[in-house]
Scaffold this active site. Structure first.
Site, PDB file in Angstrom:
ATOM      1  N   THR A   1       0.807  -1.221   0.000  1.00 39.68           N
ATOM      2  CA  THR A   1       0.000   0.000   0.000  1.00 39.68           C
ATOM      3  C   THR A   1       0.839   1.269   0.000  1.00 39.68           C
ATOM      4  O   THR A   1       0.470   2.265  -0.621  1.00 39.68           O
ATOM      5  CB  THR A   1      -0.910  -0.005   1.249  1.00 39.68           C
TER       6      THR A   1
ATOM      7  N   THR B   1       1.687  -4.751   4.040  1.00 39.67           N
ATOM      8  CA  THR B   1       1.504  -5.178   5.439  1.00 39.67           C
ATOM      9  C   THR B   1       0.900  -6.578   5.554  1.00 39.67           C
ATOM     10  O   THR B   1       1.093  -7.248   6.566  1.00 39.67           O
ATOM     11  CB  THR B   1       0.603  -4.184   6.205  1.00 39.67           C
TER      12      THR B   1
HETATM   13  N1  ASP Z   1      -2.662  -5.498   0.366  1.00 32.64           N
HETATM   14  C1  ASP Z   1      -1.572  -4.640   0.806  1.00 32.64           C
HETATM   15  C2  ASP Z   1      -0.305  -5.469   0.785  1.00 32.64           C
HETATM   16  O1  ASP Z   1      -0.089  -6.244   1.672  1.00 32.64           O
HETATM   17  C3  ASP Z   1      -1.854  -4.106   2.163  1.00 32.64           C
HETATM   18  C4  ASP Z   1      -0.833  -3.152   2.706  1.00 32.64           C
HETATM   19  O2  ASP Z   1       0.260  -2.981   2.231  1.00 32.64           O
HETATM   20  O3  ASP Z   1      -1.151  -2.518   3.753  1.00 32.64           O
HETATM   21  O4  ASP Z   1       0.473  -5.370  -0.133  1.00 32.64           O
END
Ligand code: ASP
Length: 344
Positions: free
Chosen positions: A20, A96
């Site tokens: 993200t 994340t």
């Molecule tokens: N879907 C994203 C990922 O894990 C979520 C994030 O980065 O917060 O790449």
């Protein structure tokens, strides 16, 4: 900033692999962009005087970390190992969703690394107002520039955790991670502080990395749920996994299923499947044998994963199974504390 030994002359390499933090809206929803380095450098400009020396690179094909596979852990580990010695610390900008898996996997492969490797990301993209991205990157760079820190950590919302102890606990709060069975290593807010006992310090020895050629073991998990169909147990054995994580209730109980669970576990262990029990509870880990409803596990010879996170156990199985060790050795090493991932 008053961490004991922040050194602004340290050279830090920042690698964006996806997530993200560097995403933008697309017709299908948020998707990673390759131009994060330029945007991030512009945002970091005003902070330059209080940051170490850094350069930023992006993976050729940054991904949503939902698409990350064990081979991606290898790619990141090799990237860092090849540049180790040229930089004083590394920051990995990562999605994340599976960051805790990558942090754990890197911990095993880069065991003994004498500089900090800090993973971070964001709940809100850098370019969106109110994002937590900049704060997380500044924290990660700060921790990466502390010479008394070493090993793989995960920095989020101003807190530094031991990477192999982390798990994602919120999909929206800025405090997105926790280290349920281990204290944080350091925090920047509200008051900068380090837990010296939790610190991994460089000990002056040359690190010897163990980066396998492939990470392609079959590792499955079985989650205990009320009403678990016994057909699931048969399907697992049919798939002939090399590693199996049994996600127990509480301190180590599983549904007995009129004896089917006992038979299943005994078969799994007899077939040489490295079978491990973990707790679904966030805190406390398991104590095999505490309850009659968990006795099937101990009787069958399932290993006690104690207080390991699922992420640490899953990546540890991949790491050990990739080394083609005799099963007895893989089992012994699994229960041993390799990088601080498990209670001694
Ligand atoms: N879907 C994203 C990922 O894990 C979520 C994030 O980065 O917060 O790449």
């Amino acid at each position: 900033m008053s961490l004991p030994d922040l050194d602004l002359n340290r050279r830090i390499l920042v690698l964006y692999v996806g997530g993200t933090i560097g995403m933008r809206a697309s017709p299908d929803g948020l998707a990673p962009q390759r131009d994060l380095p330029a945007a991030l450098a512009a945002h970091l400009g005003p902070w330059a005087e209080s940051l170490p020396l850094y350069s930023i690179q992006s993976a050729v094909d940054p991904i949503d970390s939902a698409d990350a596979a064990p081979e991606d852990w290898l790619t990141i580990a090799r990237f860092i190992a090849e540049r180790h010695g040229r930089y004083d610390g590394f920051v990995v900008l990562h999605g994340t969703d599976t960051m805790a898996y990558t942090a754990s996997a890197l911990g095993f492969m880069l065991a003994g690394i004498d500089v900090p490797v800090i993973l971070t990301g964001a709940q809100v993209p850098l370019e969106v107002e109110g994002s937590d991205a900049l704060e997380n990157v500044v924290s990660a760079l700060t921790f990466a520039a502390c010479p008394s820190l070493a090993g793989v950590g995960l920095a989020f919302d101003g807190v530094l955790y031991r990477g192999c102890r982390t798990t994602k606990v919120s999909s929206s709060d800025f405090a997105g991670f926790d280290s349920p069975n281990h204290p944080p290593i350091a925090r920047l807010l509200p008051v900068p502080a380090m837990d010296l006992a939790a610190l991994q310090r460089p000990d002056g020895t040359e690190p010897g990395f163990t980066i396998p050629d492939h990470l392609d073991a079959r590792v499955l998990s079985l989650r205990a749920v009320p009403g678990l169909p016994t057909a699931v147990l048969d399907a697992i054995l049919d798939m002939a996994p090399q590693g199996l994580i049994v996600e127990c209730y509480g301190s180590g109980t599983v549904p007995r299923l009129d004896g089917h669970m006992q038979v299943f576990l005994e078969r799994a262990v007899r077939r040489g499947i490295v079978t491990v029990a973990l707790s679904q509870a966030l805190h406390g880990g398991i104590r095999l044998g505490a309850y009659a409803a968990g006795s099937a596990l101990a009787r069958a010879g399932v290993m006690d994963g104690r207080d390991m996170t699922f992420e640490a156990a899953y990546t540890k199985l991949h790491f050990l199974l990739a080394q083609d060790l005799p099963p007895v050795m893989a089992r012994t090493l699994f229960t041993r504390n390799l990088i601080g991932e498990i209670r001694d």
